[in-house]
Design a protein around this motif. Structure first.
Motif, mmCIF file in Angstrom:
data_model
loop_
_atom_site.group_PDB
_atom_site.id
_atom_site.type_symbol
_atom_site.label_atom_id
_atom_site.label_comp_id
_atom_site.label_asym_id
_atom_site.label_seq_id
_atom_site.Cartn_x
_atom_site.Cartn_y
_atom_site.Cartn_z
ATOM 1 N N GLU A 97 0.982 -1.241 -0.124
ATOM 2 C CA GLU A 97 -0.207 0.046 -0.149
ATOM 3 C C GLU A 97 0.970 1.341 -0.008
ATOM 4 O O GLU A 97 0.740 2.182 -0.538
ATOM 5 C CB GLU A 97 -0.882 -0.046 1.239
ATOM 6 N N THR A 98 2.071 0.956 0.654
ATOM 7 C CA THR A 98 2.856 2.344 0.557
ATOM 8 C C THR A 98 3.413 2.627 -0.686
ATOM 9 O O THR A 98 3.316 3.786 -1.348
ATOM 10 C CB THR A 98 4.169 2.163 1.529
ATOM 11 N N GLN A 142 1.806 1.896 -3.572
ATOM 12 C CA GLN A 142 0.518 2.587 -4.382
ATOM 13 C C GLN A 142 0.464 4.045 -3.941
ATOM 14 O O GLN A 142 0.040 4.571 -4.881
ATOM 15 C CB GLN A 142 -0.774 1.610 -3.908
ATOM 16 N N ALA A 143 0.523 4.250 -2.681
ATOM 17 C CA ALA A 143 0.224 5.464 -2.239
ATOM 18 C C ALA A 143 1.177 6.533 -2.681
ATOM 19 O O ALA A 143 0.954 7.738 -3.282
ATOM 20 C CB ALA A 143 0.183 5.726 -0.795
ATOM 21 N N VAL A 152 0.582 9.805 -5.403
ATOM 22 C CA VAL A 152 1.202 11.328 -5.394
ATOM 23 C C VAL A 152 1.805 11.715 -6.312
ATOM 24 O O VAL A 152 1.676 12.714 -6.812
ATOM 25 C CB VAL A 152 2.019 11.009 -3.925
#
Length: 204
Positions: free
Chosen positions: A177-178, A180-181, A185
């Motif tokens: 998920e990191t 993906q974030a 951004v």
């Protein structure tokens, strides 16, 4: 998209004690319609626009000179920027969403907003800056987002980018998920991107 992504920097500013003529000359030379006004410490104290500078400067109709008015006496005209500037100017921050910046401009009927970081003027955003960012083609947006993601993945092509009506869709796998974030951004930092959609991270 944030104010820092589209703001003009460095900023042309004018001192509050500068002559009105000097401010007008700077506006003309730099092709801007407004200038942040700063004090001796470089802190924002006002904004001065073309209309502010024109006040008391445009000669009246010659026939009006038959009825002299005190406010047309050259000796009474404001001489310094501080006498014509708008005080307590509206400002924004580098991380302010461009949509909020545009809303503030429309609500307060201003054409540009200085961008402040810890009290210092670091940029300025105009309506033209916002329009320029909004009218980029989907193809141009896709190319720039793809370039940024490819650079992030050390030149690989882990993700594929498609854009429709300013909405970015990124397809491909994510480690977690990191990651993906981070991809979301990076895509959002491209001026003109309205929204970003991604898939789900790969199952571990």
């Amino acid at each position: 998209m944030r104010a820092k992504d589209i703001m003009s920097s460095p900023v042309h500013t004018v001192s509050q004690t500068a002559p009105v003529e000097a401010a007008a000359a700077l506006m003309t030379a730099k092709s801007v319609t407004a200038l942040p006004v700063v004090d001796d410490d470089g802190r924002l104290v006002g904004m001065v626009s073309e209309s502010d500078l024109l006040w008391h400067r445009v000669p009246s109709d010659p026939t009006a000179q038959l009825r002299p008015r005190p406010d047309t006496d050259p000796a009474d005209r404001p001489g310094m920027v501080m006498e014509v500037m708008a005080t307590y100017p509206l400002a924004t921050r580098p991380d302010m969403d461009v949509a909020d910046v545009a809303e503030a401009m429309l609500e307060h009927d201003v054409r540009s907003l200085p961008v402040l970081d810890d009290g210092a003027v670091v940029g300025i955003v105009s309506r033209r800056d916002i329009l320029r960012a909004m009218v980029r083609t989907d193809a141009a947006l896709a190319a720039e987002v793809q370039h940024r993601l490819d650079e992030y993945s050390d030149g690989g092509s882990r993700w594929t980018v498609a854009v429709e009506a300013g909405v970015v869709t990124v397809t491909g796998d994510y480690d977690d998920e990191t990651e993906q974030a981070v991809v979301m951004v990076l895509a959002r930092t491209v001026p003109g991107v309205a929204a970003v959609r991604t898939g789900q991270p790969s199952a571990s």
